[in-house]
Design an enzyme around this catalytic site. Structure first.
Site, PDB file in Angstrom:
ATOM      1  N   ASP A 354      66.441  -0.313  16.166  1.00  0.00           N
ATOM      2  CA  ASP A 354      65.406  -0.698  15.485  1.00  0.00           C
ATOM      3  C   ASP A 354      64.090  -0.820  16.071  1.00  0.00           C
ATOM      4  O   ASP A 354      63.863  -1.763  16.922  1.00  0.00           O
ATOM      5  CB  ASP A 354      65.607  -1.992  14.526  1.00  0.00           C
ATOM      6  CG  ASP A 354      64.577  -2.270  13.469  1.00  0.00           C
ATOM      7  OD1 ASP A 354      64.531  -1.408  12.413  1.00  0.00           O
ATOM      8  OD2 ASP A 354      64.148  -3.449  13.579  1.00  0.00           O
ATOM      9  N   GLU A 391      64.116   4.326  16.707  1.00  0.00           N
ATOM     10  CA  GLU A 391      63.207   4.467  15.728  1.00  0.00           C
ATOM     11  C   GLU A 391      62.041   4.055  16.523  1.00  0.00           C
ATOM     12  O   GLU A 391      61.743   3.089  16.899  1.00  0.00           O
ATOM     13  CB  GLU A 391      63.349   3.513  14.647  1.00  0.00           C
ATOM     14  CG  GLU A 391      62.207   3.329  13.639  1.00  0.00           C
ATOM     15  CD  GLU A 391      62.458   2.235  12.794  1.00  0.00           C
ATOM     16  OE1 GLU A 391      62.159   2.201  11.714  1.00  0.00           O
ATOM     17  OE2 GLU A 391      62.654   1.100  13.093  1.00  0.00           O
TER      18      GLU A 391
END
Length: 707
Positions: A354, A391
């Site tokens: 993330d 990401e």
């Protein structure tokens, strides 16, 4: 380093004393031993914790999960229980299941980065499990969940990592709790790791090859003082213990039992041929900013674990109040050990990082080339057969899609999402970008030596609209989140086709379903790795909420009634996944070249306009067709594939290119057709009459496979 008459762990590790020989473990019982935390021995537990600036350290032992105060306190001697910046003590007689905290004295000087609190109960950064909740505070002391001493032994039954090539993968993003928490799930283990096991037959029937689990690292489900806030942390992007599986997804009640249940889930998913990828959040923690609580990292070595400004406040590249100092050597070692822990003690197959651009920031917060942690992860031999996905952006403006690190790293392709959404919405000028995304996004990945499978293609994710809502809403509807609809992305490239939200108007409902099929079909026909979100295959809705991070209710849960109600959409998705996995031409490991691999072959890809002639990329039409050839593929299943796409508002005629008129074509996909005539995984669909034009209805796609 000798405490209570026992040989210390650190002394053994440093070779100062002779360690007892380790027992040989049976096959597949190998575990990765952590150098910190609570280390279980035959006759007790070794506690090891890092703190450079602490002046005293204690281990607090508890008898019961709900106890507000410890039953025993172990004071570490700074002369005998400290080596450098490591504090360690062996406590004989302790066993698996023992509950504990750390407690540290030291300076409270926020302006210098120190936030020690001699009363704080601290979660071990290396805790393998937590138990209980934050307890109510009547004296100002934060009482977080207890750490649990864990025995890593587990009967894996010969389980190994599946090692499926990334190019051969179809990823299913899902929330462990939300997948089965709904009363409609008909599971007596709903909302848990074991509940996922109950739904493996469904996952198997869908055909996905990997589940990507939204965060399962421990995170708080209530306020840190034990009170109940109006916004519950549902998604889990707020970690507080990176080595511990979330206790909230445990079915049983035994402290630490979630460790065993998580391993059971992984073992059974592997037995079904499904890999497990974890969404990991190493960019911030739940301790928050200057006003947040102290219950772990802040109370041990705040200035090491977090990026701080010159005045001691928290840099915030995560948008969540603080930023983990991931390229500090101590933190880098912790993250590195964490990844190994999950791979070898839990058999997980990969990670999605993330806000991974934060991992590219140095200790000053600057984006740097070849950041140590990112390179370390890519080169680690113990992680070499895992999938690592970035990401590739953060909340402070960094955007590295196409340029994140080395060839070991795949990326969530945000450009794919945006371009595909805009093409099917009917935006002008999107034919060229759509072709580029179908072909694997060479504009992003080829120059750096990467391949199509480094692009994780997605149209929807947990963060944003569901597929149903993408074609049903043009405005976000997030009032239920309690932030006056200010949260969530405002730029979604969505369309409602005449009515905002649900409607009884049949033409609009049919168009929405057709568009949903167009998105699924595009995903499965694109080079790269497709990812779909749990529930999109049955048109799950969040009622227009595009940021359901706090909605632990029917808004977010998988409604299992939709499996029957939208069985046609489920069948369509199943057929297309099967088609993709059956056709190697749809998942090449190398970029398309537009040329044949040997004389006499067709080019591996050729693009055409509606008349069957090579396409004029300067036109602004909504139509596109292509022929994919198996040239160069050494697979007997490989066939030619013919695709027609039209995102305009009126029907469109296409001519079959002359180069493939002599091939025998069978219909594979027709998004404008009704089930079961909309998808055929095998070459059993109706035969194409190549002498007549191929007519596509508005907003539709047709695909043919060489028989």
């Amino acid at each position: 380093m000798i405490a209570n008459g026992a040989t210390s762990y650190l002394a053994r590790q440093s070779g100062l004393v002779m360690a007892k020989p380790h027992k040989t473990l049976p096959p597949m019982q190998f575990s990765y031993p952590l150098p910190y935390g609570a280390i279980l021995r035959e006759d007790g537990v070794q506690f090891v914790v890092y703190s450079r600036s602490a002046t005293a350290m204690r281990v607090l032992l508890y008898k019961e999960v709900g106890d507000p105060d410890p039953s025993r306190l172990i004071e570490l001697n700074p002369d005998t229980d400290r080596w450098g910046d490591l504090w360690s003590v062996f406590v004989p007689g302790l066993k698996s299941g023992q509950l504990y905290h750390f407690q540290a004295d030291g300076p409270f000087q926020p302006e210098r980065g120190h936030r020690f609190d001699p009363h704080a109960r601290l979660i071990d950064p290396f805790a393998k499990a937590l138990a209980g909740k934050f307890l109510p505070s009547h004296d100002g002391i934060v009482r977080p969940p207890k750490c649990v001493v864990i025995d890593d032994h587990f009967d894996w039954g010969g389980d190994r990592h599946l090692r499926r090539p990334l190019a051969e993968s179809v990823i299913y993003e899902m929330h462990v709790r939300g997948f089965t928490q709904s009363p409609t799930s008909a599971s007596d283990r709903s909302g848990t790791y074991l509940g996922v096991i109950d739904k493996i037959p469904y996952l198997k029937s869908l055909g996905v090859t990997a589940v990507e689990l939204m965060p399962v690292h421990e995170y708080p489900t209530e306020e840190s003082d034990g009170s109940k806030g109006h916004r519950k942390n549902y998604w889990g992007y707020d970690p507080m213990a990176f080595f511990a599986p979330h206790r909230g997804y445990q079915h049983g009640s035994e402290p630490g039992g979630q460790v065993r249940e998580f391993k059971q889930m992984v073992r059974e998913l592997h037995a079904a041929g499904i890999e497990v990828i974890l969404d990991v959040v190493f960019n911030h923690t739940s301790e928050g900013n200057d006003h947040g609580p102290t219950f772990s990292f802040k109370g041990l070595e705040n200035s090491v674990y977090y990026m701080l400004t010159a005045d001691g406040s928290y840099k915030n590249y995560s948008g969540c109040g603080n930023t983990v100092n991931s390229n500090h050597p101590i933190v880098r070692e912790m993250i590195f050990n964490c990844l190994r822990h999950w791979v070898y003690n839990y058999h997980v197959d990969g990670f999605r990082f993330d806000l991974a651009s934060i991992l590219s920031r140095n200790r000053n917060g600057d984006i740097v080339p070849n950041p140590p942690l990112v390179e370390y992860i890519a080169e680690d031999p113990m992680l070499s057969d895992t999938k690592i996905i970035a990401e590739a952006w953060d909340a402070a403006g960094a955007y590295q899609v196409g340029s994140f690190a080395s060839s070991r790293w795949a990326e969530w392709n945000g450009a794919y999402r945006d371009n595909v959404r805009r093409y099917w919405r009917g935006d002008l000028g999107m034919t060229g970008p759509m072709a580029t995304r179908l072909a694997g996004s060479s504009d992003l990945y080829q120059a750096s030596g990467r391949q199509p499978y480094h692009s994780i293609n997605f149209v929807t994710s947990h963060d944003g609209y569901t597929l149903n809502d993408l074609v049903s809403y043009e405005r976000k509807h997030n009032l239920a989140n309690g932030e006056d609809n200010r949260d969530g992305d405002n730029n979604n490239y969505a369309a409602n086709y005449g009515v905002e939200g649900p409607t009884r108007r049949l033409p609009i409902r049919k168009l929405r379903r057709r568009q949903a099929k167009n998105f699924i079909a595009t995903l499965m026909l694109s080079q790269g790795v497709p990812m779909i979100v749990s529930g999109d295959e049955v048109l799950r809705t969040q009622r227009g909420n595009n940021n359901a991070y706090c909605q632990d209710n029917a808004i977010s849960w998988f409604d299992w009634r939709l499996v029957d109600r939208n069985a046609d959409m489920l069948r369509f998705t199943q057929q297309l996944i099967a088609l993709r996995l059956h056709q190697p031409v749809l998942r090449r490991a190398d970029f398309l070249t537009g040329a044949p691999h040997k004389p006499g072959d067709l080019p591996d890809v050729a693009w055409y306009g509606v008349g069957g002639a090579p396409i004029d990329w300067h036109q602004t039409f909504h139509s596109l067709s292509c022929v994919l050839s198996p040239t160069g593929l050494k697979n007997e299943q490989a066939r030619h594939v013919l695709v027609f796409m039209h995102s305009g508002g009126q029907p469109q005629e296409f001519r079959v290119p002359k180069t493939v008129l002599g091939l025998n074509w069978r219909l594979a996909i027709d998004t404008a057709a009704e089930s079961p005539n909309d998808a055929f995984a095998e070459t059993v669909g109706p035969q194409l009459d190549t002498s007549a034009p191929v007519v596509l209805d508005h907003h539709s796609l047709k695909c043919y496979i060489e028989a």
